[in-house]
Design an enzyme around this catalytic site. Structure first.
Site, PDB file in Angstrom:
ATOM      1  CD  GLN A 259      -2.767  -1.036  -0.185  1.00 41.90           C
ATOM      2  OE1 GLN A 259      -3.557  -0.141  -0.440  1.00 41.90           O
ATOM      3  NE2 GLN A 259      -2.509  -2.015  -1.039  1.00 41.90           N
ATOM      4  CG  HIS A 420     -50.477  16.812   6.548  1.00 43.11           C
ATOM      5  ND1 HIS A 420     -50.049  17.997   6.026  1.00 43.11           N
ATOM      6  CD2 HIS A 420     -49.452  15.924   6.360  1.00 43.11           C
ATOM      7  CE1 HIS A 420     -48.819  17.853   5.547  1.00 43.11           C
ATOM      8  NE2 HIS A 420     -48.435  16.592   5.736  1.00 43.11           N
TER       9      HIS A 420
END
Length: 430
Positions: A259, A420
């Protein structure tokens, strides 16, 4: 490599060092990236062509920005047939793994007249960015395209920077064709991300952008998020090896360097309970570094972000592993499976001395596009899930709604949302 006793202070210092590598720490580049994105948004193809000449030295225009079938065939002629076979073998493993991740729509109906469910739909158009520059990454081509194909994405658009000759690296093109990219465009950097996000005369707008890149690409993806979806804002590569006295120091050193060679900001860390192993690994690292082809990059990476941390016991070591939350984690201990059960945070976990990180990069099947810079605490590897969206399904008959309609009205009224409440009320007017 520097050898450090693991304490609360040293762990904090390591974490602070690693965080400096995050794309979120590079604010000085954001202005340049914003300018590139705005120019591409306004001038479209013209801006992409101008930036490609400026940054890549390639003369790209509308007539040659898209890779042709002839160029793909030419790439096959230039790539060693044995490498093509290896790519095909890797594809079998990668496809097999990702096909197991598929999700399906589901519906649940009840005798009372309700039906609830979830509709799973693949994204229509995805952009895959493949970096050029310091190295060639046909493996990243496979890892980004295969899960999109497994999810059922309709069109996969790939962009990658051209060389000065206006051509794409042959192995990258072969990998793209084998994996199933629908269109490939010669564009790189922040300008390619902007083109995918907003569309130009040549490059179509997509719904999501995936794939790694340099700091400009990472910041560009961050900047266009919201206009399109992205996989993540990836930082430099990293590996953490958790080892005890049973580990082979030569293997551990080789894996750390796998890496560190990515770039100068890559991180390689060993956490061990064995002082003897720490010394042996450090010696092996020095010996390998002296003979490896990318030794300058490796040495800078190790000098800046390489550590060997000696823990007093395995519990402390595991706690530190979980705190760092590395992109790649190798467990090389006497009982690695038992240790694995205690790991909470890691992008990919490699168990045992023969499961080295490059196995995951190229061949095993799980995705190598992984969370970095500690984001493994809340992000996952790239998967089929990244290329689908979910819609909730709701159906109620009048008979099912009637016994609960007053409860809904009461809830809506409590929130002072009278429209609502009225939407429910009108359905039961006498």
């Amino acid at each position: 490599m520097r050898i450090v006793e693991l304490t609360k202070d040293t762990m904090q210092n390591v974490l602070e060092d690693l965080l400096k590598r995050s794309p979120n720490s590079y604010g000085e580049f954001e202005g340049r990236v914003t300018e590139i994105i705005q120019n591409v948004k306004n001038d479209r193809d013209k801006a992409v062509f101008d930036y490609t000449r400026r940054f890549d030295g390639a003369d790209i225009g509308a007539e040659n920005i898209r890779v042709t079938e002839e160029e793909i065939q030419e790439a096959y002629e230039q790539v060693d047939k044995s490498l093509v076979e290896v790519i095909r073998k890797a594809l079998v493993n990668i496809r097999s793994y990702h096909e197991k991740q598929r999700q399906y729509s589901w519906f649940d109906s009840k005798p009372d007249g309700t039906m609830l469910g979830q509709k799973v739909t693949p994204l229509s158009k995805v952009g895959v960015y493949v970096p050029g520059g310091k190295a060639v990454y046909p493996s990243s081509v496979l890892m980004n395209i295969v899960p999109a194909k497994a999810a059922g994405v309709e069109k996969i658009i790939m962009t990658t920077p051209p060389g000065k000759d206006g051509k794409i690296n042959p192995s990258t093109l072969v990998a793209a064709h084998e994996a199933g990219a629908d269109e490939v465009y010669k564009a790189g950097g922040a300008q390619a991300i902007a083109a995918l996000a907003f569309g130009t005369e040549s490059i179509p707008k997509v719904d999501k952008i995936v794939g790694p890149g340099n700091i400009y690409v990472a910041l560009a993806k961050k900047a266009v998020y919201g206009h399109v979806s992205i996989d993540s804002v990836a930082g430099p590569s990293e590996i953490l090896v958790l080892a005890d006295e049973t580990a082979n120091p030569r293997f551990v050193a080789a894996d750390l360097l796998s890496q560190a060679e990515h770039d100068e900001m890559a991180s390689a860390i060993l956490i061990t309970t064995s002082r003897e192993l720490a010394k042996e690994v450090s010696k092996e690292v020095d010996a390998f570094t002296a003979e490896l082809s990318r030794k300058e990059i490796i040495q800078k990476s190790l000098d800046n972000y390489g550590y060997i941390l000696i823990a007093e016991n395995m519990e402390d070591a595991i706690d530190t592993v979980n705190e760092i939350a590395s992109e790649h984690l190798e467990i090389v201990t006497k009982d690695p499976f038992q240790v694995m059960t205690k790991i909470k945070n890691a992008g990919a976990i490699f168990i045992g001395e023969y499961s080295s990180e490059p196995l995951g990069d190229y061949f095993a099947g799980p995705n190598h596009v992984l969370p970095t810079n500690g984001t493994a605490k809340f992000f996952s590897p790239l998967s089929v899930d990244d290329f689908i969206k979910k819609s909730s399904i709701i159906y109620y008959s009048r008979e099912a709604l009637e016994p609960i309609h007053e409860d809904i009205i009461k809830f809506a009224t409590a929130e002072q949302l009278t429209a609502h409440a009225n939407s429910i009320k009108v359905r039961f007017e006498k």
